[in-house]
Write an enzyme that holds these catalytic residues in place. Sequence first.
Site, PDB file in Angstrom:
ATOM      1  N   GLU A 258       0.888  -1.173   0.000  1.00  0.00           N
ATOM      2  CA  GLU A 258       0.000   0.000   0.000  1.00  0.00           C
ATOM      3  C   GLU A 258       0.921   1.217   0.000  1.00  0.00           C
ATOM      4  O   GLU A 258       1.533   1.525   1.025  1.00  0.00           O
ATOM      5  CB  GLU A 258      -0.880   0.013   1.249  1.00  0.00           C
ATOM      6  CG  GLU A 258      -1.860  -1.151   1.354  1.00  0.00           C
ATOM      7  CD  GLU A 258      -3.105  -0.968   0.494  1.00  0.00           C
ATOM      8  OE1 GLU A 258      -3.152  -0.036  -0.332  1.00  0.00           O
ATOM      9  OE2 GLU A 258      -4.032  -1.768   0.664  1.00  0.00           O
ATOM     10  N   CYS A 292      -2.460   9.119   2.446  1.00  0.00           N
ATOM     11  CA  CYS A 292      -2.124   8.638   1.097  1.00  0.00           C
ATOM     12  C   CYS A 292      -3.246   8.979   0.116  1.00  0.00           C
ATOM     13  O   CYS A 292      -3.013   9.093  -1.081  1.00  0.00           O
ATOM     14  CB  CYS A 292      -1.886   7.145   1.127  1.00  0.00           C
ATOM     15  SG  CYS A 292      -3.231   6.261   1.917  1.00  0.00           S
TER      16      CYS A 292
HETATM   17  P1  NAD Z   1       8.380   4.808   4.705  1.00  0.00           P
HETATM   18  O1  NAD Z   1       8.409   4.062   3.419  1.00  0.00           O
HETATM   19  O2  NAD Z   1       9.479   5.738   5.011  1.00  0.00           O
HETATM   20  O3  NAD Z   1       8.341   3.773   5.946  1.00  0.00           O
HETATM   21  C1  NAD Z   1       7.309   2.817   6.089  1.00  0.00           C
HETATM   22  C2  NAD Z   1       7.818   1.685   6.964  1.00  0.00           C
HETATM   23  O4  NAD Z   1       8.829   0.965   6.277  1.00  0.00           O
HETATM   24  C3  NAD Z   1       8.449   2.140   8.280  1.00  0.00           C
HETATM   25  O5  NAD Z   1       8.022   1.262   9.307  1.00  0.00           O
HETATM   26  C4  NAD Z   1       9.942   1.974   8.019  1.00  0.00           C
HETATM   27  O6  NAD Z   1      10.722   1.760   9.170  1.00  0.00           O
HETATM   28  C5  NAD Z   1       9.946   0.738   7.136  1.00  0.00           C
HETATM   29  N1  NAD Z   1      11.146   0.559   6.305  1.00  0.00           N
HETATM   30  C6  NAD Z   1      12.015   1.509   5.860  1.00  0.00           C
HETATM   31  N2  NAD Z   1      12.991   0.927   5.107  1.00  0.00           N
HETATM   32  C7  NAD Z   1      12.720  -0.399   5.063  1.00  0.00           C
HETATM   33  C8  NAD Z   1      13.340  -1.522   4.424  1.00  0.00           C
HETATM   34  N3  NAD Z   1      14.452  -1.400   3.680  1.00  0.00           N
HETATM   35  N4  NAD Z   1      12.767  -2.736   4.581  1.00  0.00           N
HETATM   36  C9  NAD Z   1      11.633  -2.879   5.312  1.00  0.00           C
HETATM   37  N5  NAD Z   1      11.021  -1.864   5.945  1.00  0.00           N
HETATM   38  C10 NAD Z   1      11.540  -0.635   5.823  1.00  0.00           C
HETATM   39  O7  NAD Z   1       6.966   5.531   4.745  1.00  0.00           O
HETATM   40  P2  NAD Z   1       6.431   6.607   5.806  1.00  0.00           P
HETATM   41  O8  NAD Z   1       7.191   7.872   5.597  1.00  0.00           O
HETATM   42  O9  NAD Z   1       6.387   5.995   7.157  1.00  0.00           O
HETATM   43  O10 NAD Z   1       4.915   6.786   5.311  1.00  0.00           O
HETATM   44  C11 NAD Z   1       4.518   7.738   4.374  1.00  0.00           C
HETATM   45  C12 NAD Z   1       4.225   7.095   3.029  1.00  0.00           C
HETATM   46  O11 NAD Z   1       3.300   6.030   3.209  1.00  0.00           O
HETATM   47  C13 NAD Z   1       3.564   8.054   2.045  1.00  0.00           C
HETATM   48  O12 NAD Z   1       4.133   7.898   0.765  1.00  0.00           O
HETATM   49  C14 NAD Z   1       2.105   7.596   2.031  1.00  0.00           C
HETATM   50  O13 NAD Z   1       1.397   7.901   0.845  1.00  0.00           O
HETATM   51  C15 NAD Z   1       2.272   6.121   2.225  1.00  0.00           C
HETATM   52  N6  NAD Z   1       1.030   5.546   2.752  1.00  0.00           N
HETATM   53  C16 NAD Z   1       0.268   4.757   1.942  1.00  0.00           C
HETATM   54  C17 NAD Z   1      -0.945   4.249   2.397  1.00  0.00           C
HETATM   55  C18 NAD Z   1      -1.810   3.366   1.529  1.00  0.00           C
HETATM   56  O14 NAD Z   1      -2.734   2.781   2.062  1.00  0.00           O
HETATM   57  N7  NAD Z   1      -1.574   3.246   0.242  1.00  0.00           N
HETATM   58  C19 NAD Z   1      -1.368   4.549   3.690  1.00  0.00           C
HETATM   59  C20 NAD Z   1      -0.568   5.346   4.496  1.00  0.00           C
HETATM   60  C21 NAD Z   1       0.634   5.844   4.023  1.00  0.00           C
END
Ligand code: NAD
Length: 523
Positions: A258, A292
């Site tokens: 997502e 998002c």
């Molecule tokens: P992010 O990608 O920075 O982090 C998300 C998660 O991934 C965190 O828990 C982080 O620690 C983990 N992570 C980071 N690197 C990783 C790796 N190499 N392997 C595994 N896990 C790893 O995102 P964010 O800044 O926390 O969230 C914002 C983003 O999320 C925005 O782009 C938003 O649109 C998106 N989002 C999407 C939805 C949806 O339903 N489509 C919902 C909410 C947020």
Amino acid sequence: MTTNTVESTPQAAPPRVERVAAEPQAGDEIVVHNPATGDVIGKVPVLSPAEVVALVERARKAQKAWGALTVEQRCNRLAPVKGLLLERLDDLAEAISRENGKTLQEAMTMELMVALELLQAYLKRAPEALAPRKLPIRLAKHRGSYLHYVPKGVIGIISPWNFPFSIPFGEVLFGLLAGNAVVIKPSEVTPLIALRLRELFVDAGIDPELLHVATGRGATGGALIEAGVGHICFTGSVATGRRVGEACGRALIPCTLELGGKAAAIVCADANLNRTAQALCWGAFGNHGQVCASVERVYVDERVFPELRDRVVAITRKLRQGNPMDDVDVGALTFPPQADKIRALLQDAKDKGAVFETGGIPEPGARFVAPTVLSNVHHGMRVMREESFGPLMPIQVVKDEAEAIRHANDSDLGLLGYVFSSDTERARHIAEQMQAGTVMVNDVLASYSMAETPWQGLKASGIGRTHSDDGLRDMCECRHVNYDRFSLGDRELWWYPYSPKTRGLFKRLMRFLYGSGLTGRLG
Ligand code: NAD
């Protein structure tokens, strides 16, 4: 037909994979801040890969007994979570607001009510959604087929900071209902609320070994993917989503991704402008624009642009922004470095001629970004193409619907889309042409709270879906059984021995079955 008390397929030994992020050092910890004030509100450890593997192993052991229950029994065991959540509404809303910066009202409606609706809907629906499904077979009438749903074992959830309660909650609930154990790797920005979420389930009587929280940064998330889980539910940015998808590919485990969004709202000339302006403001500025599904860009018919702009500006000017625990409409930015991204997009828009109807360019590292309405924008500006994840509403004027649809689809992302028109038929026609996983007509964001509907992205916005019956079934292995309803004797016609006689018989049979018209079929 079987029920899903069958054991999950054992996962292959975790593969050796090169790590993307640095290994955490022993004793490493995350200091958690209140984003509105900067105060330290807690600390959590950064788990090492070995500690993550140990949690997954403990979860796997506990899953055996849980997965052996019927779906109805699991629903009964999970039912007390609802009552306890209702008792803890104020306490949890404050904890969410303090850690994430959203207003108390947003914590109630966008986080806790979503969780309650998922419980209410799926404690009832799950047995039906996970019941074996009969498949119709046209030809081999002597055989029957059905799909049945078996838990995947341990579900790994990697979640973001913008909805620190409701996002992992839905996946935890569906994972457990489907008979799995769950390990959550919450965002390093908001880990405390995930611990509160686990506490809620445990206090409601769920085996503490079934649900674990692995706190840490990216490397801990990477370790979870490699720890032998049966499925990863990842929610986050497109860039991390690609890395997670690659790692799941190497481990050969399924994943739900997502990812980001750049939702377009199309406003037709016949829209109810009062409702539209209010919906756009809430859709663009709610949760400080950190959704998002946020309204990230608006395409409005030139005939109604001045009136829509004036209404949007009037509503925006009345919004009260401040400490989210006070009586305000817009809270704080959850992750202050996010202000730099917003600054860059707004500077680029300003340099290219955008008009600031409200708001302005925030200071570096600002904790609060003023809701900002822009006009005179175009697709040459970054603000129309890149996810801002901030309280920005750029409004572009278009000649007609065709131009609006063309611009709306001119994006790598395809999560949500919105259409405003008084003519539902016409709005649905526009909605069907928009390249988005969900399009809402005359409303914004709210389909996330409709538990039975899928939450899903097209293009770079993701793969798979959460919520809905399909989202629940994705938490299971879908297995197919094909059996004999009655016997046709000792052998099927196509088995050995082969002969010219059987070949001729099949030739006639194929003409009869697949030929067109009576002569073709009998010929
Ligand atoms: P992010 O990608 O920075 O982090 C998300 C998660 O991934 C965190 O828990 C982080 O620690 C983990 N992570 C980071 N690197 C990783 C790796 N190499 N392997 C595994 N896990 C790893 O995102 P964010 O800044 O926390 O969230 C914002 C983003 O999320 C925005 O782009 C938003 O649109 C998106 N989002 C999407 C939805 C949806 O339903 N489509 C919902 C909410 C947020």
